[in-house]
Design an enzyme around this catalytic site. Structure first.
Site, PDB file in Angstrom:
ATOM      1  N   HIS A 268     114.734  99.075  12.436  1.00 53.43           N
ATOM      2  CA  HIS A 268     115.552 100.235  12.821  1.00 53.43           C
ATOM      3  C   HIS A 268     114.955 101.526  12.233  1.00 53.43           C
ATOM      4  O   HIS A 268     114.426 102.328  12.967  1.00 53.43           O
ATOM      5  CB  HIS A 268     117.031 100.088  12.443  1.00 53.43           C
ATOM      6  N   ASP A 319     116.910  91.754  18.839  1.00 47.94           N
ATOM      7  CA  ASP A 319     117.957  91.874  17.831  1.00 47.94           C
ATOM      8  C   ASP A 319     119.240  91.128  18.186  1.00 47.94           C
ATOM      9  O   ASP A 319     119.329  89.925  18.001  1.00 47.94           O
ATOM     10  CB  ASP A 319     118.200  93.379  17.583  1.00 47.94           C
TER      11      ASP A 319
HETATM   12  C1  NGQ Z   1     122.845  91.887  11.318  1.00 55.07           C
HETATM   13  N1  NGQ Z   1     122.566  93.670  12.930  1.00 55.07           N
HETATM   14  O1  NGQ Z   1     122.503  91.508  10.210  1.00 55.07           O
HETATM   15  O2  NGQ Z   1     123.066  91.085  12.239  1.00 55.07           O
HETATM   16  C2  NGQ Z   1     122.942  93.370  11.569  1.00 55.07           C
HETATM   17  C3  NGQ Z   1     124.332  93.861  11.337  1.00 55.07           C
HETATM   18  C4  NGQ Z   1     124.501  94.549   8.914  1.00 55.07           C
HETATM   19  C5  NGQ Z   1     122.112  94.866  13.234  1.00 55.07           C
HETATM   20  N2  NGQ Z   1     121.944  95.729  12.335  1.00 55.07           N
HETATM   21  C6  NGQ Z   1     124.894  93.596  10.000  1.00 55.07           C
HETATM   22  N3  NGQ Z   1     121.812  95.164  14.478  1.00 55.07           N
HETATM   23  O3  NGQ Z   1     123.562  95.329   9.086  1.00 55.07           O
HETATM   24  O4  NGQ Z   1     125.152  94.493   7.876  1.00 55.07           O
HETATM   25 ZN    ZN Z   2     119.061  92.837  12.699  1.00 53.30          ZN
END
Ligand code: NGQ
Ligand code: ZN
Length: 456
Positions: A268, A319
């Site tokens: 990101h 993702d």
């Molecule tokens: C994740 N996903 O770990 O699946 C993350 C969200 C977080 C994205 N950032 C959870 N797209 O960052 O705490």
């Molecule tokens: Zn992720």
């Protein structure tokens, strides 16, 4: 040794080559002993390397589309995350294997031949390890084998619930490890490394890994030359917490406290100042961009133009799998930039005026680096090991390619239409998709359907 040729073959270092010949020795390409098409099988008009997908949370494939209804008046990344946690709580090893295998079949059919699995669903929902502590990791490895996709497994270290070091919340318990147990898991999984399985590490985020743990785990990863991935600066709230508690923005803090170099992938990295953007580009680390998920979650736009002008490396990931298509990732990567800059062909450069070719080339080289695997090219590149024999044959009969010469083929593929142009897919010298069909797609889809129906 099997030999193939295409009317035109394209790869980042050489661009289009006419009558491109590919010789395969086991799972690798070898420099062709002879030029030309003698004794070689014709694959089609256009052949390109398979694409690396540098960021995946496989289990989230099964919840794609279930978080698009208004719940709170302020639906956000953080409210999506609650829905995701609730869903994650129902996934065990059998479910994960079925979901991941279906996802990986979809990836192959879309043109991805390698996936980096950022894997943090380690334990039982109450936080106790499974009888085999590696059960969930093994489910992913088996799914990748069934589908025939290359896997960079990134067991993820997750220790705290925020920058302040607060303990994991109830729904985060199954993600957690102490450093010793985490290093044991890595060592165990590393024993089964192969051309199709590379083991790297992931630090979930600066929110989840205290500084001392970071130091210890990095020492090990650097000694073993593993790819290192981390989620960073995706949300403004995260930047604010970092500033409040560490007196630095996330990317700024990481660059100041860790030896970030070409082994790293910062996933990101959406919210950076211009200074951070240039500093990150200079490290050689790959920015792991996931445009469809970042749009879906309302993250913001990556400062692409500044970063590319500074020589930064990028790759793409699907993702959350709200979309599983490199075409859609690259299209939205460019379109986001066009919409904010009100210019066209933002990602193209003087040296590579084709926007599609520039994005494709960056994605192959950056994605291969983030995967820690020799992929993303065919021929011999001096000083580099022979590449794994991954390639895509585009559908020469598609109307999308009618009246297009090689110079416009990739632009037409990436920017025009919505039909899949990936007709055949070879991974490590073996055909896994032929004529748009995966070798085992019916069985894998039937099992997926059964599992997801039961999760409902
Ligand atoms: C994740 N996903 O770990 O699946 C993350 C969200 C977080 C994205 N950032 C959870 N797209 O960052 O705490
Ligand atoms: Zn992720």
């Amino acid at each position: 040794m099997p030999a193939y040729f295409a009317d035109s073959g394209w790869m980042p270092h050489s661009g289009w080559v006419e009558r491109a010949r590919f010789e395969v020795d086991g799972d690798r390409f070898v420099p062709a002993a002879v030029a030309g098409t003698d004794g070689a099988e014709r694959l089609g008009r256009y052949v390109v390397p398979g694409l690396p997908n540098l960021h995946s949370h496989a289990f989230q494939r099964a919840m794609a589309g279930l978080a698009e209804r208004r719940g709170h008046s302020e639906d956000s990344f953080w409210s999506w995350r609650e829905v995701m946690y609730q869903f994650a709580g129902r996934i065990g090893p059998d479910q994960l294997r079925a979901i991941a295998a279906q996802l990986y079949v979809e990836m192959l059919k879309a043109g991805y031949t390698q996936v980096c699995e950022f894997h943090y669903l380690h334990h039982q929902p109450d936080g106790r390890p499974y009888a085999d502590a590696a059960a969930m990791s093994l489910a992913l490895i088996e799914a990748a084998q069934e589908a025939g996709i290359g896997l960079t497994l990134l067991p993820t270290l997750y220790m705290t619930g925020g920058f302040d070091g607060r303990p994991l919340g109830e729904r985060q318990r199954r993600f957690g490890h102490e450093v010793d147990a985490y290093l044991r898991l890595l060592e165990r999984l590393s024993a089964s490394q192969s051309p199709m399985l590379r083991v790297g590490i992931a630090l979930h985020s600066l929110r989840a890994v205290p500084q001392e743990a970071l130091r210890v785990v990095l020492g090990d990863a650097l000694a073993q030359d593993r790819p290192i991935h981390i989620h960073i600066a995706e949300q403004i709230g995260e930047v604010q917490d970092s500033l409040a508690i560490r007196d630095a923005r996330p990317v700024e803090w990481l660059l100041g406290h860790a030896p970030v170099d070409a082994r790293w992938c910062l996933v990101h990295a959406t919210h950076m100042t211009e200074q951070e953007t240039r500093a990150l580009a200079a490290t050689g680390a790959v920015a792991g961009l996931c445009p469809t998920t970042e749009a879906n979650l309302g993250d913001g736009l990556f400062p692409l133009q500044t970063y590319l002008d500074a020589g930064g490396a990028i790759g793409i990931g699907s993702d959350s799998h709200i979309s599983v298509s490199p075409v859609e990732e690259l299209r939205w990567l460019e379109y986001g930039q066009r919409l904010i800059t009100r210019h066209r062909n933002v990602s193209a450069s003087a040296a590579t005026p084709s926007t599609g070719e520039r994005l494709f080339a960056l994605t192959l080289t950056g994605g291969a680096r983030a995967s820690g695997v020799a992929i993303g090219r065919f021929g011999a590149v001096p000083g580099e090991p022979a590449a794994r024999a991954d390639l895509l044959v585009l559908d020469e009969n598609s109307p999308l390619l009618a009246g297009r010469d090689a110079a416009h083929a990739i632009d037409s593929w990436i920017f025009a239409g919505n039909t899949n142009l990936v007709r055949d897919v070879m991974v490590a010298g073996r055909w896994v998709v032929r004529d748009f069909r995966h070798r085992d797609e019916e069985r894998i889809a039937a099992r997926y359907r059964e599992v997801v129906e039961r999760l409902k």
